[in-house]
Every structure is written in C-alpha cells, then in structure tokens.
Design a protein around this motif. Sequence first.
Motif, PDB file in Angstrom:
ATOM      1  N   GLU A  22       0.596  -1.302   0.054  1.00  0.00           N
ATOM      2  CA  GLU A  22      -0.081   0.066  -0.004  1.00  0.00           C
ATOM      3  C   GLU A  22       0.932   1.199   0.142  1.00  0.00           C
ATOM      4  OE1 GLU A  22      -3.415  -0.403  -0.609  1.00  0.00           O
ATOM      5  OE2 GLU A  22      -2.890  -2.241  -0.727  1.00  0.00           O
ATOM      6  N   LEU A  23       2.031   1.283   0.693  1.00  0.00           N
ATOM      7  CA  LEU A  23       2.868   2.520   0.505  1.00  0.00           C
ATOM      8  C   LEU A  23       3.557   2.530  -0.666  1.00  0.00           C
ATOM      9  CD1 LEU A  23       4.590   1.832   4.324  1.00  0.00           C
ATOM     10  CD2 LEU A  23       3.266   3.769   3.608  1.00  0.00           C
ATOM     11  N   ALA A  24       3.994   1.358  -1.327  1.00  0.00           N
ATOM     12  CA  ALA A  24       4.546   1.411  -2.684  1.00  0.00           C
ATOM     13  C   ALA A  24       3.643   1.918  -3.481  1.00  0.00           C
ATOM     14  CB  ALA A  24       4.700  -0.011  -3.019  1.00  0.00           C
ATOM     15  N   GLU A  26       1.492   4.488  -3.239  1.00  0.00           N
ATOM     16  CA  GLU A  26       1.248   5.754  -2.830  1.00  0.00           C
ATOM     17  C   GLU A  26       2.929   6.391  -3.374  1.00  0.00           C
ATOM     18  OE1 GLU A  26      -0.836   7.944  -1.439  1.00  0.00           O
ATOM     19  OE2 GLU A  26      -2.075   6.492  -1.647  1.00  0.00           O
ATOM     20  N   LEU A  27       3.879   5.689  -3.643  1.00  0.00           N
ATOM     21  CA  LEU A  27       5.057   6.308  -3.807  1.00  0.00           C
ATOM     22  C   LEU A  27       5.404   5.773  -5.409  1.00  0.00           C
ATOM     23  CD1 LEU A  27       7.202   5.247  -0.928  1.00  0.00           C
ATOM     24  CD2 LEU A  27       6.890   7.378  -1.509  1.00  0.00           C
ATOM     25  N   GLY A  28       4.600   5.100  -5.907  1.00  0.00           N
ATOM     26  CA  GLY A  28       4.640   4.714  -7.436  1.00  0.00           C
ATOM     27  C   GLY A  28       5.837   3.586  -7.602  1.00  0.00           C
ATOM     28  N   LEU A  29       5.916   2.789  -6.580  1.00  0.00           N
ATOM     29  CA  LEU A  29       7.246   1.555  -6.484  1.00  0.00           C
ATOM     30  C   LEU A  29       6.599   0.387  -6.343  1.00  0.00           C
ATOM     31  CD1 LEU A  29       9.317   3.596  -3.848  1.00  0.00           C
ATOM     32  CD2 LEU A  29       9.902   3.528  -6.578  1.00  0.00           C
ATOM     33  N   VAL A  30       5.566   0.247  -7.037  1.00  0.00           N
ATOM     34  CA  VAL A  30       5.099  -1.209  -6.907  1.00  0.00           C
ATOM     35  C   VAL A  30       5.735  -2.338  -7.678  1.00  0.00           C
ATOM     36  CG1 VAL A  30       2.986  -2.713  -7.841  1.00  0.00           C
ATOM     37  CG2 VAL A  30       2.614  -0.310  -6.790  1.00  0.00           C
ATOM     38  N   ALA A  31       6.509  -2.095  -8.749  1.00  0.00           N
ATOM     39  CA  ALA A  31       7.230  -3.123  -9.296  1.00  0.00           C
ATOM     40  C   ALA A  31       8.485  -3.398  -8.352  1.00  0.00           C
ATOM     41  CB  ALA A  31       7.866  -2.414 -10.586  1.00  0.00           C
ATOM     42  N   GLU A  32       9.045  -2.366  -7.891  1.00  0.00           N
ATOM     43  CA  GLU A  32      10.226  -2.506  -6.916  1.00  0.00           C
ATOM     44  C   GLU A  32       9.876  -3.461  -5.803  1.00  0.00           C
ATOM     45  OE1 GLU A  32      11.110   1.229  -9.124  1.00  0.00           O
ATOM     46  OE2 GLU A  32       9.351   0.122  -8.434  1.00  0.00           O
ATOM     47  N   PHE A  33       8.657  -3.185  -5.234  1.00  0.00           N
ATOM     48  CA  PHE A  33       8.156  -3.905  -4.077  1.00  0.00           C
ATOM     49  C   PHE A  33       7.648  -5.464  -4.266  1.00  0.00           C
ATOM     50  CE2 PHE A  33       8.930  -0.003  -1.508  1.00  0.00           C
ATOM     51  CZ  PHE A  33       8.981  -0.624  -0.291  1.00  0.00           C
ATOM     52  N   ARG A  34       7.305  -5.602  -5.464  1.00  0.00           N
ATOM     53  CA  ARG A  34       6.931  -6.714  -5.703  1.00  0.00           C
ATOM     54  C   ARG A  34       8.308  -7.740  -5.755  1.00  0.00           C
ATOM     55  NH1 ARG A  34       2.254  -5.417 -10.247  1.00  0.00           N
ATOM     56  NH2 ARG A  34       0.289  -5.537  -8.895  1.00  0.00           N
ATOM     57  N   LEU A  36      10.885  -7.048  -4.185  1.00  0.00           N
ATOM     58  CA  LEU A  36      11.145  -7.453  -2.782  1.00  0.00           C
ATOM     59  C   LEU A  36      10.457  -8.648  -2.174  1.00  0.00           C
ATOM     60  CD1 LEU A  36      12.004  -3.959  -1.100  1.00  0.00           C
ATOM     61  CD2 LEU A  36      13.574  -5.698  -2.018  1.00  0.00           C
ATOM     62  N   GLU A  37       9.312  -8.501  -2.417  1.00  0.00           N
ATOM     63  CA  GLU A  37       8.127  -9.688  -1.885  1.00  0.00           C
ATOM     64  C   GLU A  37       8.590 -10.788  -2.441  1.00  0.00           C
ATOM     65  OE1 GLU A  37       5.720  -9.310   0.181  1.00  0.00           O
ATOM     66  OE2 GLU A  37       5.561  -6.986   0.570  1.00  0.00           O
ATOM     67  N   HIS A  38       9.053 -10.977  -3.784  1.00  0.00           N
ATOM     68  CA  HIS A  38       9.207 -12.359  -4.337  1.00  0.00           C
ATOM     69  C   HIS A  38      10.703 -12.761  -3.625  1.00  0.00           C
ATOM     70  CE1 HIS A  38      10.054 -15.355  -7.282  1.00  0.00           C
ATOM     71  NE2 HIS A  38      11.154 -14.991  -7.462  1.00  0.00           N
ATOM     72  N   ALA A  39      11.608 -11.913  -3.465  1.00  0.00           N
ATOM     73  CA  ALA A  39      12.965 -12.350  -3.035  1.00  0.00           C
ATOM     74  C   ALA A  39      12.702 -12.505  -1.434  1.00  0.00           C
ATOM     75  CB  ALA A  39      13.763 -11.139  -2.779  1.00  0.00           C
ATOM     76  N   LEU A  40      11.819 -12.179  -0.606  1.00  0.00           N
ATOM     77  CA  LEU A  40      11.517 -12.433   0.713  1.00  0.00           C
ATOM     78  C   LEU A  40      10.690 -13.875   0.716  1.00  0.00           C
ATOM     79  CD1 LEU A  40      11.617 -11.717   3.607  1.00  0.00           C
ATOM     80  CD2 LEU A  40       9.204 -10.738   3.506  1.00  0.00           C
ATOM     81  N   GLY A  41       9.738 -14.116  -0.098  1.00  0.00           N
ATOM     82  CA  GLY A  41       9.031 -15.285  -0.099  1.00  0.00           C
ATOM     83  C   GLY A  41       9.754 -16.424  -0.500  1.00  0.00           C
ATOM     84  N   SER A  42      10.877 -16.221  -1.346  1.00  0.00           N
ATOM     85  CA  SER A  42      11.880 -17.282  -1.818  1.00  0.00           C
ATOM     86  C   SER A  42      13.040 -17.665  -1.267  1.00  0.00           C
ATOM     87  CB  SER A  42      12.072 -17.045  -3.397  1.00  0.00           C
ATOM     88  OG  SER A  42      12.889 -15.965  -3.469  1.00  0.00           O
ATOM     89  N   GLY A  43      13.115 -16.843   0.021  1.00  0.00           N
ATOM     90  CA  GLY A  43      14.249 -16.715   0.817  1.00  0.00           C
ATOM     91  C   GLY A  43      15.624 -16.049   0.493  1.00  0.00           C
ATOM     92  N   LEU A  44      15.491 -15.369  -0.666  1.00  0.00           N
ATOM     93  CA  LEU A  44      16.682 -14.696  -0.815  1.00  0.00           C
ATOM     94  C   LEU A  44      16.777 -13.448   0.033  1.00  0.00           C
ATOM     95  CD1 LEU A  44      16.088 -14.591  -4.733  1.00  0.00           C
ATOM     96  CD2 LEU A  44      17.567 -15.884  -3.517  1.00  0.00           C
ATOM     97  N   GLU A  52      15.652  -3.445   5.470  1.00  0.00           N
ATOM     98  CA  GLU A  52      16.790  -2.466   4.898  1.00  0.00           C
ATOM     99  C   GLU A  52      16.438  -2.006   3.604  1.00  0.00           C
ATOM    100  OE1 GLU A  52      20.891  -3.370   7.007  1.00  0.00           O
ATOM    101  OE2 GLU A  52      20.120  -4.699   5.556  1.00  0.00           O
ATOM    102  N   ARG A  53      16.024  -2.942   2.710  1.00  0.00           N
ATOM    103  CA  ARG A  53      15.850  -2.475   1.277  1.00  0.00           C
ATOM    104  C   ARG A  53      14.743  -1.502   1.232  1.00  0.00           C
ATOM    105  NH1 ARG A  53      17.608  -6.186  -2.750  1.00  0.00           N
ATOM    106  NH2 ARG A  53      19.617  -7.160  -1.726  1.00  0.00           N
ATOM    107  N   ALA A  54      13.388  -2.058   1.881  1.00  0.00           N
ATOM    108  CA  ALA A  54      12.367  -1.071   1.867  1.00  0.00           C
ATOM    109  C   ALA A  54      12.583   0.257   2.689  1.00  0.00           C
ATOM    110  CB  ALA A  54      11.249  -1.816   2.840  1.00  0.00           C
ATOM    111  N   TYR A  55      13.441   0.319   3.541  1.00  0.00           N
ATOM    112  CA  TYR A  55      13.632   1.645   4.106  1.00  0.00           C
ATOM    113  C   TYR A  55      14.481   2.436   3.232  1.00  0.00           C
ATOM    114  CZ  TYR A  55      15.569   5.003   7.638  1.00  0.00           C
ATOM    115  OH  TYR A  55      15.940   6.078   8.320  1.00  0.00           O
ATOM    116  N   GLU A  56      15.128   1.964   2.278  1.00  0.00           N
ATOM    117  CA  GLU A  56      16.144   2.845   1.414  1.00  0.00           C
ATOM    118  C   GLU A  56      15.058   3.326   0.516  1.00  0.00           C
ATOM    119  OE1 GLU A  56      18.865   3.944   1.156  1.00  0.00           O
ATOM    120  OE2 GLU A  56      19.474   2.984   3.461  1.00  0.00           O
ATOM    121  N   LEU A  57      13.859   2.694  -0.048  1.00  0.00           N
ATOM    122  CA  LEU A  57      13.070   3.143  -1.022  1.00  0.00           C
ATOM    123  C   LEU A  57      11.916   4.323  -0.323  1.00  0.00           C
ATOM    124  CD1 LEU A  57      12.267  -0.593  -2.849  1.00  0.00           C
ATOM    125  CD2 LEU A  57      13.379   1.682  -3.651  1.00  0.00           C
TER     126      LEU A  57
END
Length: 210
Positions: A22-24, A26-34, A36-44, A52-57
């Motif tokens: 939802e924050l993504a 607002e910021l126009g960063l949906v692709a970037e957070f998708r 990140l979500e994929h990397a989190l879900g896959s264990g990367l 840390e990555r989200a905070y930078e964005l």
Amino acid sequence: MGRLHIFDMDGTLMHGSSASMELARELGLVAEFRELEHALGSGLLDPPGYAERAYELWRALTPAQVAAAFDGAPWLAGIREVWADIAARGEHCAVVSLSPDFFVRRLLEWGAHEVRASVFPEFPFGPAVGLDVAGILLPETKVTAADELCARYGVSRRECVAYGDSLSDTALFAAVPVSVAVNGDHHVSGLASHAYTGRDLREAYALVMG
C-alpha cells in the motif's frame, strides 16, 4: 480469566495486501516492492534484509502518504466492531505484525489495545538516519511478543487466540491452543483450529465465539 486475541495484519486484517504494497502504491514503486516480496518469499531475503531495502525506498515517505496508504488499504469489514466486542467482554486484543510500526500503530485508533511491529526511525527519515535491524520482527518473535503481552495482561498462552494467514504466523499458531486462518494459505491450513475465507472479520471472530 479473559482471553488475549492476537491479530496479524498483512493478509489478515488487510485483504490480499500488505503495508509495504500500500505504501508502494503511494510512492509509485509497486514493481520494486513486488521484486522485494518475491525475494522474501523465495528466501533470498530475510525480514531484516527486506526491511533494509524497503527503508531505502521509503526515504522520501511523508506522514501524509502513510495516512493515505492506510486509509486506502483493503481492510476487512468489522474490525472496529470485533475489537469493541472483545473490550466489552473484558478481554484484550493486540496486533503483532512484521510491518513497520509507523503504519501498524494507526490501528490503536481503531481499538487495538496493543501493537507490536518492526521498529523504524521517526519521520522524517532523511538520508542520514539509519535503520537498526535489531528492531525488525521475525516470525518466531511473534511468539516472544505474545508472551510479553500475556505477562502484561495476566494471561497464559492457554488463553490466547491467534488470527493469521501465512508462513509468518505458523510459529504463533503452534504456540497457542486456538487459531483462525483468515484467508489463509497452505502454511497455516493444517495448523489452524478454524478457517475463514471472506472479507468480514466479524465472521472470522464468530468461529471462535460460537
């Protein structure tokens, strides 16, 4: 002795979405957070690495954008009513979420007695403000948070009810006797005492209250 109801937020109180997404928006960063979500879900990425990555964005994020993201999120119906009923019964409710505290804390205004969430710096973030990853919650620390809340309210795990939807809720579901999978995935389907699919928290709550 009253019960303690512990709610996950992303995917549970919020249907099919998360604070980060939802924050993504607002910021126009949906692709970037998708990504990140994929990397989190896959264990990367683990939760601290994701944070840390989200905070930078989120460096340019403003309180107004947080408010807009919160207000526009796809919340389940009946959240305030459920929490008001819990309070009227002399019981307690808390939200324990891996999402950022600056978002989750807003649920206190809806009637949650307590929230526990990943700790981020106060606004404005600014380029010089670092993130202490020691404050980022992990799935297993949901149990630690639950134990701390139990001590606060004078109950034991036996008096806890957990509501969640995914892998981050499995440790808590295994630790308490009653749990509700709210729009849950395969990670919680075999652990939950009850299962609910829909968009009204009152209906999920009724499974516990009978």
